[in-house]
Design a protein around this motif. Sequence first.
Motif, PDB file in Angstrom:
ATOM      1  N   ILE B  90     -35.207   3.797  89.323  1.00  0.00           N
ATOM      2  CA  ILE B  90     -36.324   3.732  88.386  1.00  0.00           C
ATOM      3  C   ILE B  90     -37.493   3.042  89.079  1.00  0.00           C
ATOM      4  N   ALA B  91     -38.637   3.703  89.071  1.00  0.00           N
ATOM      5  CA  ALA B  91     -39.823   3.219  89.792  1.00  0.00           C
ATOM      6  C   ALA B  91     -40.409   1.983  89.116  1.00  0.00           C
ATOM      7  N   GLY B  92     -41.232   1.264  89.851  1.00  0.00           N
ATOM      8  CA  GLY B  92     -41.888   0.072  89.338  1.00  0.00           C
ATOM      9  C   GLY B  92     -42.905   0.410  88.267  1.00  0.00           C
ATOM     10  N   MET B  93     -42.714  -0.185  87.094  1.00  0.00           N
ATOM     11  CA  MET B  93     -43.686  -0.007  86.010  1.00  0.00           C
ATOM     12  C   MET B  93     -43.828  -1.368  85.348  1.00  0.00           C
ATOM     13  N   SER B  94     -45.041  -1.823  85.216  1.00  0.00           N
ATOM     14  CA  SER B  94     -45.244  -3.220  84.864  1.00  0.00           C
ATOM     15  C   SER B  94     -44.967  -3.500  83.402  1.00  0.00           C
ATOM     16  N   PHE B  95     -44.499  -4.734  83.171  1.00  0.00           N
ATOM     17  CA  PHE B  95     -44.570  -5.272  81.818  1.00  0.00           C
ATOM     18  C   PHE B  95     -46.054  -5.558  81.610  1.00  0.00           C
ATOM     19  N   SER B  97     -48.171  -2.763  81.152  1.00  0.00           N
ATOM     20  CA  SER B  97     -48.366  -1.326  80.929  1.00  0.00           C
ATOM     21  C   SER B  97     -47.301  -0.847  79.957  1.00  0.00           C
ATOM     22  N   LEU B  98     -46.088  -1.375  80.085  1.00  0.00           N
ATOM     23  CA  LEU B  98     -44.989  -1.025  79.180  1.00  0.00           C
ATOM     24  C   LEU B  98     -44.669  -2.215  78.279  1.00  0.00           C
ATOM     25  N   SER B  99     -44.100  -1.928  77.140  1.00  0.00           N
ATOM     26  CA  SER B  99     -43.679  -2.993  76.232  1.00  0.00           C
ATOM     27  C   SER B  99     -42.416  -3.663  76.771  1.00  0.00           C
ATOM     28  N   ILE B 228     -41.056  -1.145 101.541  1.00  0.00           N
ATOM     29  CA  ILE B 228     -42.519  -1.018 101.524  1.00  0.00           C
ATOM     30  C   ILE B 228     -42.850   0.279 100.796  1.00  0.00           C
ATOM     31  N   LYS B 229     -43.677   0.171  99.770  1.00  0.00           N
ATOM     32  CA  LYS B 229     -44.060   1.359  98.995  1.00  0.00           C
ATOM     33  C   LYS B 229     -45.497   1.754  99.299  1.00  0.00           C
ATOM     34  N   CYS B 230     -45.675   3.030  99.655  1.00  0.00           N
ATOM     35  CA  CYS B 230     -47.020   3.541  99.938  1.00  0.00           C
ATOM     36  C   CYS B 230     -47.284   4.788  99.116  1.00  0.00           C
ATOM     37  N   ILE B 252     -42.083   6.342  99.524  1.00  0.00           N
ATOM     38  CA  ILE B 252     -43.318   7.123  99.604  1.00  0.00           C
ATOM     39  C   ILE B 252     -43.472   7.904  98.306  1.00  0.00           C
ATOM     40  N   ASP B 253     -44.661   7.807  97.758  1.00  0.00           N
ATOM     41  CA  ASP B 253     -44.939   8.350  96.440  1.00  0.00           C
ATOM     42  C   ASP B 253     -46.019   9.422  96.569  1.00  0.00           C
ATOM     43  N   GLY B 254     -45.687  10.641  96.210  1.00  0.00           N
ATOM     44  CA  GLY B 254     -46.642  11.742  96.307  1.00  0.00           C
ATOM     45  C   GLY B 254     -47.710  11.677  95.222  1.00  0.00           C
ATOM     46  N   MET B 255     -48.742  12.507  95.369  1.00  0.00           N
ATOM     47  CA  MET B 255     -49.903  12.418  94.465  1.00  0.00           C
ATOM     48  C   MET B 255     -49.596  12.813  93.026  1.00  0.00           C
ATOM     49  N   GLN B 256     -48.469  13.475  92.806  1.00  0.00           N
ATOM     50  CA  GLN B 256     -48.113  13.798  91.423  1.00  0.00           C
ATOM     51  C   GLN B 256     -47.661  12.563  90.642  1.00  0.00           C
ATOM     52  N   GLY B 257     -47.470  11.469  91.337  1.00  0.00           N
ATOM     53  CA  GLY B 257     -46.902  10.269  90.732  1.00  0.00           C
ATOM     54  C   GLY B 257     -47.663   9.807  89.499  1.00  0.00           C
ATOM     55  N   THR B 259     -48.947   7.102  86.451  1.00  0.00           N
ATOM     56  CA  THR B 259     -49.639   5.815  86.444  1.00  0.00           C
ATOM     57  C   THR B 259     -49.833   5.369  85.001  1.00  0.00           C
ATOM     58  N   ALA B 260     -50.090   4.073  84.833  1.00  0.00           N
ATOM     59  CA  ALA B 260     -50.359   3.553  83.495  1.00  0.00           C
ATOM     60  C   ALA B 260     -51.837   3.666  83.164  1.00  0.00           C
ATOM     61  N   ALA B 261     -52.684   3.547  84.160  1.00  0.00           N
ATOM     62  CA  ALA B 261     -54.128   3.604  83.943  1.00  0.00           C
ATOM     63  C   ALA B 261     -54.817   3.752  85.288  1.00  0.00           C
ATOM     64  N   SER B 320     -37.248   8.172  93.299  1.00  0.00           N
ATOM     65  CA  SER B 320     -37.560   7.256  92.206  1.00  0.00           C
ATOM     66  C   SER B 320     -38.326   8.023  91.137  1.00  0.00           C
ATOM     67  N   ILE B 321     -38.076   7.631  89.911  1.00  0.00           N
ATOM     68  CA  ILE B 321     -38.727   8.333  88.799  1.00  0.00           C
ATOM     69  C   ILE B 321     -39.432   7.343  87.871  1.00  0.00           C
ATOM     70  N   GLY B 322     -40.613   7.741  87.433  1.00  0.00           N
ATOM     71  CA  GLY B 322     -41.370   6.938  86.478  1.00  0.00           C
ATOM     72  C   GLY B 322     -41.578   7.717  85.186  1.00  0.00           C
ATOM     73  N   THR B 323     -42.469   8.691  85.242  1.00  0.00           N
ATOM     74  CA  THR B 323     -42.812   9.482  84.052  1.00  0.00           C
ATOM     75  C   THR B 323     -41.568  10.070  83.383  1.00  0.00           C
ATOM     76  N   ALA B 324     -40.694  10.660  84.174  1.00  0.00           N
ATOM     77  CA  ALA B 324     -39.507  11.293  83.593  1.00  0.00           C
ATOM     78  C   ALA B 324     -38.662  10.272  82.834  1.00  0.00           C
TER      79      ALA B 324
END
Lengths: 236, 437
Positions: B90-95, B97-99, B228-230, B252-257, B259-261, B320-324
């Motif tokens: 599971i990708a990094g998503m901030s507390f 941006s998320l509850s 290291i994440k780029c 490595i995170d492609g451009m489809q990745g 985001t919260a904002a 790693s997955i975020g949106t999904a």
Amino acid sequence: MTTAAGDNARIVDLAKLSRREANTVLQSYNGTSNSTLIRVLNPAGTHALACGLDAPLAVEIDGHTGYYCAGMNKHANVAVLGNAGQGVAENMMSGRVHVHGNVSQSAAATAHGGLLVVEGNAAARCGISLKGADIVVKGNVGHMSMFMAQAGCLVILGDADEALGDSIYEAAIYVRGRVKSLGADCVEKEIADRHCDQLASLLEASGCSGIDASEFRRFGSARELYNFKQENIGVY
Amino acid sequence: MSEPDWGLRESHTFDRNAIAYIRRAASTGLYRIRGFGAKRHIPNFDDLLLKGASMSRYPLEGYREKCRTSVALGTRFASKPIELAIPITIAGMSFGSLSANAKEALGRGASAAGTSTTTGDGGMTNEERRHSKTLVYQYLPSRYGMNPDDLRRADAIEVVVGQGAKPGGGGMLLGEKISKRVAEMRTLPEGIDQRSACRHPDWTGPDDLAIKILELREITNWEKPVYIKCGAARPYYDTALSVKAGADVVVIDGMQGGTAATQDVFIEHVGQPTLVAVKEAVQALIDLDMHRKVQLIVGGGIRSGADVAKALAMGADAVSIGTAALIALGDQDPAYQTEYEQLGSAAGYWEDYQSGTDPAGITTQDEQLSNRLAPEMAGKKLANYLRVLTLEVQTIARACGKSHVHNLEADDMVALTVEAAAMSGIPLAGTNWVPGT
Ligand SMILES: Cc1cc2nc3c(=O)[nH]c(=O)nc-3n(C[C@H](O)[C@H](O)[C@H](O)COP(=O)(O)O)c2cc1C
């Protein structure tokens, strides 16, 4: 091995120990209330020395240090009897770091608490993204110092180079000498009694005698850029 | 939207999206900031196919022969590498941006499925630490909430240089979402727009980063894997320099990745596709003789077990997955259609993660909204989803005759389009042609 304050100093000699071994000795006190004095000899610019400490040790480093000396310090009292490289006391949480020479860029970057005292000058971005710690620089500071600083305080006895306090939030800057220029959203502010008190206590804590709070000017955020507005586009 | 009459001709150049964009810009004078990921079409894993087995390759029995899925991350320098049961993180998503409930649900789901979750731009919460068996701690330019205790109680450290949605851009959390707790964790006043830094405050470039990583290791006794994440800007060099800087794991995170904002123009127009990111990152590792020694995690638009299988076959160690993951928790739920409509959107189109008004209660700090998400139930859904992805990867891997999903290889695939062949380095189906080689 000595265990209590006042005993003979314990020696950690980097001519004989590796960085890992030296830090392991220093970090072995973590979580204790041990305030032993430890002398670190022959640092020779070693990076990441005395980082991650979490005990009220007194650490005296006899020479120059590399990057990130005393990084993330908690409780410890670290003295560098020389110059310190980039990011000294970065993200310090508490305690005290006292550099007797000059410090390189990003001193006390993001530090949350504690006090950094610099006897000499500090290079660029001193106090960048500061989050609550205090810094006293007895000489001058380089450009972009206190960039995006959020909380805490930088006291400069000498001069400040360009773009001081750029995009600063709720942190405070006191300057005794000249300011080459202020960064975006940083303005001069009045000094009230409570500011004089804050300043006086920092001057005292850093061993500056005979200097009066009235000699300083105070700078902080105009709070104009806190919310993204069309009127501000020219500033970005 | 009603069907246009016959005879009305929509412009390809000035289509409705372009017109809406111009009208919006003209009325607000500000660029659009939004969440979700790129919405334009980009060549992706759908443009690759797996070959399966026949005369020249033997398949494995679907329900009888084992196909392993475990992955070890951080075997290069860390004395305590991470062992995950599945190659999907599971990708990094901030507390912030998320509850807090959403973070807890991610932890529960990931832990139940045997994988890791990751903090984000805003520090570590106790809820997510408690509910995440394996938690990766992000070390970001903002350093919000950064402290050595959290560093030590993490299972791995991820130095964030960038993310796919905005390689070269800093974090952004608009005032609407800065609740008291979020503000305190970040040492900033409530209600202000947080523009976090895009560069780290105390290092620039890979030579400095190597020393920074040395410091992080010294503070954590050389135990923790350092990632290291780029964002995929120049993936070949991003990867090579990350290896040089001392990474155990490159993300490595492609451009489809997602985001919260982020500025819409950034999301849609900056960065390289995930296919390119995987190909170049793997090539860099191979050239340095570091493939499988430094692990590679790939993200950006991963949706299905097929996507995972193809990323692994191209040489990634994990994804790693975020949106999904957010969708699995309940984002875009048609049950909230009426509310989405009231907000000018629709289930399946929701992208206003930045606004804090999320009807599904995931990308918000509003207490009433976030109470809609029950962490236990949402965590179960995420675990289910992760199991399906895993079963699908195993199905594909067995069909290709592999007893471990890491045995999938580029030779198991063909590309459906010339573009995908060029970007992925996988030959166009029916040929041995890889354009550009
Ligand atoms: C709501 C949300 C918040 C995010 N926050 C962060 C963050 O704090 N740090 C970070 O490195 N990436 C962040 N990302 C990006 C993800 O870590 C990841 O790179 C991206 O979601 C992967 O692409 P995908 O969404 O298509 O799976 C965030 C993404 C989303 C959707």
